[in-house]
Design an enzyme around this catalytic site. Structure first.
Site, PDB file in Angstrom:
ATOM      1  N   CYS A   1       0.949  -1.140   0.104  1.00 56.09           N
ATOM      2  CA  CYS A   1       0.249  -0.001   0.112  1.00 56.09           C
ATOM      3  C   CYS A   1       0.837   1.274  -0.088  1.00 56.09           C
ATOM      4  O   CYS A   1       1.732   1.503   0.980  1.00 56.09           O
ATOM      5  CB  CYS A   1      -0.884   0.063   1.154  1.00 56.09           C
TER       6      CYS A   1
ATOM      7  N   CYS B   1     -10.639   1.042  18.595  1.00 59.28           N
ATOM      8  CA  CYS B   1     -10.417   0.469  17.332  1.00 59.28           C
ATOM      9  C   CYS B   1      -8.939  -0.208  17.417  1.00 59.28           C
ATOM     10  O   CYS B   1      -7.768   0.540  17.487  1.00 59.28           O
ATOM     11  CB  CYS B   1     -10.385   1.109  16.115  1.00 59.28           C
TER      12      CYS B   1
ATOM     13  N   CYS C   1     -17.195  -0.585   8.645  1.00 59.20           N
ATOM     14  CA  CYS C   1     -16.423   0.566   8.662  1.00 59.20           C
ATOM     15  C   CYS C   1     -15.620   0.563   7.343  1.00 59.20           C
ATOM     16  O   CYS C   1     -14.638  -0.195   7.190  1.00 59.20           O
ATOM     17  CB  CYS C   1     -15.632   0.731  10.023  1.00 59.20           C
TER      18      CYS C   1
ATOM     19  N   ARG D   1     -16.582   9.654   9.567  1.00 60.37           N
ATOM     20  CA  ARG D   1     -15.602  10.047  10.359  1.00 60.37           C
ATOM     21  C   ARG D   1     -14.453  10.859   9.670  1.00 60.37           C
ATOM     22  O   ARG D   1     -13.790  10.457   8.595  1.00 60.37           O
ATOM     23  CB  ARG D   1     -14.783   8.629  10.915  1.00 60.37           C
TER      24      ARG D   1
END
Ligand code: SAM
Ligand code: DTB
Ligand code: SF4
Length: 332
Positions: free
Chosen positions: A64, A104, A196, A268
């Site tokens: 990534c 989280c 999410c 968020r």
């Protein structure tokens, strides 16, 4: 489109050109529309505070391009093994005391494996969930069986971002496909965890890539309950280190479009918040953002100062959702 009773219907049959039209609406008009939707579907003064904890840091095999935890890039992130169950539960308790209602746990994994580490994560989940916090995990790809075990252990939400539009995804990640991300989201849904799922702007994508991301999210069979909108935190050593910072107004536009397209979701204001002024954050909240990450760190990068966040919420007349929530938990 307003219904006859004046409220907006929740739709998941958005067409790309409709999403594009919303996204390209004149900014103040867009914010006004998003604010109206926000007021219809949410208590606009409530802001959920969430705390992130990296339970396993760095040395991730994925590529990534934005991520400081990939083993392929030379960044300042020091790899750390899985944290102990006790230390995670201690952090969750501290987060709860600081007013967070959601905790989280993130792991720098490509996917969950059926190993001892997974058993430990399940124990962490049980412990955190017994504190009355919403437990969220972001551990990479999941099989259906793993999703089911997480749900049973007490996971409330699973975070797995699509990151960008399908067409741009290959420029950012080559080690797993967009479809694999969608498959994990399907497994999460199937076992009854909440979803999410959001993305990142500022990675060199075009407006139409952002529109594609919004379109994919807003046309899932069920909208994600939670949509994190991140602005790239450009980290030295990653391939995206030299990306110019994205304008706060683009972030505000993205938040507003997400709010209109997915009226019930918690939107968020996530990574990149530390670079915003109070006035810019106020526009994000007006445009429908109703959650922030608090505490000095996100996963590996610095976040906003906790006391300054407190002062900002007070100044703007916003309330941490926690007050009522924690009172209810304490009465149990
Ligand atoms: N390894 C797991 C995965 O990729 O699903 C979980 C952790 S990963 C760090 C969670 C999300 O954080 C990513 O999907 C990405 O959207 C976001 N993220 C990571 N690095 C970021 C950065 N530098 N700037 C903004 N968002 C970032
Ligand atoms: C999300 O969309 N943003 C959060 C959370 N989900 C896991 C993570 C942001 C990470 C920012 C980079 C870092 O601190 O390592
Ligand atoms: Fe690994 Fe997740 Fe970072 Fe990608 S975003 S490199 S999967 S930790």
């Amino acid at each position: 489109m307003p219904e006859s009773n004046g409220t907006m219907a929740v739709r998941n049959d958005w067409q790309v050109d409709e999403v594009s039209k919303i996204y390209h609406t004149r900014l103040l008009n867009l914010i006004y529309q998003a604010a109206s939707v926000h007021h219809q579907f949410h208590k606009p003064e409530d802001i959920q505070q969430c705390t992130l904890l990296s339970i396993k840091t760095g040395a991730c095999p994925e590529d990534c391009a934005y991520c400081p935890q990939s083993s392929r890039y030379k960044t300042n992130v020091k790899p750390e093994p899985l944290l102990s169950i006790e230390s995670v539960i201690d952090s969750a308790r501290t987060a709860r005391e600081a007013g967070s209602t959601r905790f989280c746990m993130g792991a720098a994994w490509r996917e969950v494996k059926d190993d001892e580490a997974f058993e430990q994560v399940l124990a962490m989940v049980e412990g955190v969930s017994s504190l009355g916090l919403e437990v969220c995990c972001t551990l990479g790809m999941l099989t259906l069986a793993q999703a089911s075990r997480l749900k049973k252990a007490g996971v409330y939400a699973y975070n797995h971002n699509l990151d960008t539009g399908a067409g741009y995804y290959g420029e950012i990640i080559t080690t797993r496909r967009y479809q694999e991300r969608l498959d994990t989201l399907k497994n999460v849904r199937q076992v009854g965890m909440t979803v999410c799922c959001g993305g990142i702007i500022g990675m060199g994508e075009s407006h139409s890539d952002r529109i594609d991301l919004l379109h994919t999210l807003a046309t899932l069979e069920e909208h994600p309950e939670s949509v994190p909108i991140n602005a790239l935190v450009a980290v030295e050593g990653t391939p995206l280190a030299d990306q110019p910072p994205v304008s706060p107004f683009e972030l505000i536009r993205m938040i507003a479009a997400a709010r209109i397209l997915m009226p019930r979701a918690k939107v968020r204001l996530s990574a990149g918040r530390a670079a915003l002024s109070i006035a810019e954050q106020a526009l994000c909240f007006l445009a429908g953002a109703n959650s922030i990450f608090t505490g000095d760190k996100l996963l590996t990068t610095p976040n906003c100062d906790f006391d300054e966040d407190r002062n900002m919420l007070e100044l703007l007349g916003l309330e941490a959702e926690s007050n009522a929530f924690l009172a209810a938990v304490d009465k149990r």
